[in-house]
Design a protein around this motif. Structure first.
Motif, PDB file in Angstrom:
ATOM      1  N   UNK A   1     -25.544 -40.104  -5.162  1.00  0.00           N
ATOM      2  CA  UNK A   1     -24.588 -39.989  -6.174  1.00  0.00           C
ATOM      3  C   UNK A   1     -23.415 -40.625  -5.702  1.00  0.00           C
ATOM      4  N   UNK A   2     -23.111 -40.333  -4.398  1.00  0.00           N
ATOM      5  CA  UNK A   2     -21.527 -40.764  -3.646  1.00  0.00           C
ATOM      6  C   UNK A   2     -21.716 -42.584  -3.981  1.00  0.00           C
TER       7      UNK A   2
ATOM      8  N   UNK B   1     -24.011 -47.482 -20.415  1.00  0.00           N
ATOM      9  CA  UNK B   1     -25.516 -47.094 -20.142  1.00  0.00           C
ATOM     10  C   UNK B   1     -25.650 -46.488 -18.636  1.00  0.00           C
ATOM     11  N   UNK B   2     -24.969 -47.259 -17.541  1.00  0.00           N
ATOM     12  CA  UNK B   2     -25.050 -46.694 -16.315  1.00  0.00           C
ATOM     13  C   UNK B   2     -24.323 -45.164 -16.109  1.00  0.00           C
ATOM     14  N   UNK B   3     -23.187 -45.198 -16.828  1.00  0.00           N
ATOM     15  CA  UNK B   3     -22.518 -43.651 -16.886  1.00  0.00           C
ATOM     16  C   UNK B   3     -23.352 -42.725 -17.337  1.00  0.00           C
TER      17      UNK B   3
ATOM     18  N   UNK C   1     -28.178 -36.958 -12.576  1.00  0.00           N
ATOM     19  CA  UNK C   1     -27.249 -35.805 -11.922  1.00  0.00           C
ATOM     20  C   UNK C   1     -27.813 -34.296 -12.238  1.00  0.00           C
ATOM     21  N   UNK C   2     -27.741 -34.513 -14.006  1.00  0.00           N
ATOM     22  CA  UNK C   2     -28.411 -33.141 -14.412  1.00  0.00           C
ATOM     23  C   UNK C   2     -29.650 -32.701 -13.928  1.00  0.00           C
ATOM     24  N   UNK C   3     -30.563 -33.967 -13.974  1.00  0.00           N
ATOM     25  CA  UNK C   3     -32.064 -33.664 -13.601  1.00  0.00           C
ATOM     26  C   UNK C   3     -32.236 -33.124 -12.321  1.00  0.00           C
TER      27      UNK C   3
ATOM     28  N   UNK D   1     -33.764 -29.530 -10.730  1.00  0.00           N
ATOM     29  CA  UNK D   1     -34.722 -29.498  -9.645  1.00  0.00           C
ATOM     30  C   UNK D   1     -34.523 -28.668  -8.668  1.00  0.00           C
ATOM     31  N   UNK D   2     -33.226 -28.464  -8.538  1.00  0.00           N
ATOM     32  CA  UNK D   2     -32.766 -27.635  -7.165  1.00  0.00           C
ATOM     33  C   UNK D   2     -32.933 -26.151  -7.628  1.00  0.00           C
TER      34      UNK D   2
END
Length: 107
Positions: free
Chosen positions: A34-35, A90-92, A99-101, A105-106
């Motif tokens: 994500x960075x 769309x990219x945003x 990020x939510x997924x 998962x964590x």
């Protein structure tokens, strides 16, 4: 090449670069980086803004009474500008989804 044609090619080049950055950002987010995705989005925004400013110059010329002749090249440049803007949105959305997924998962 000069005048409106040159400005059209500047728009096409700048927003094409922006669109590519947005697509790369999505790919990096998909990998979980994500960075890097945010860096690419910032690069894309900078490129897009260059094209948008050039487009603004054309609009200003028209507003000042210096008619800009509509051509296939100008229409293509405006189409590419709008396409890049849509890719940004769309990219945003996709990056936020990744990020939510990743957060789910964590857990």
């Amino acid at each position: 090449m000069e005048g409106v044609e040159l400005q059209c090619f500047k728009i096409i080049s700048s927003v094409g670069t922006a669109r590519s950055s947005y697509i790369e950002a999505i790919q990096e987010a998909k990998k979980g980086d994500f960075v890097k995705a945010e860096e690419l989005m910032k690069e894309g925004i900078e490129s897009f803004n260059q094209g948008h400013c050039t487009h603004g110059e054309l609009i200003q010329e028209e507003a000042n009474g210096n008619g800009v002749t509509a051509s296939l090249l100008l229409i293509h440049a405006e189409d590419q500008l709008m396409s890049a803007e849509a890719f940004h949105i769309i990219a945003n959305e996709l990056i936020d989804s990744y990020k939510r997924i990743t957060a789910l998962e964590k857990k």
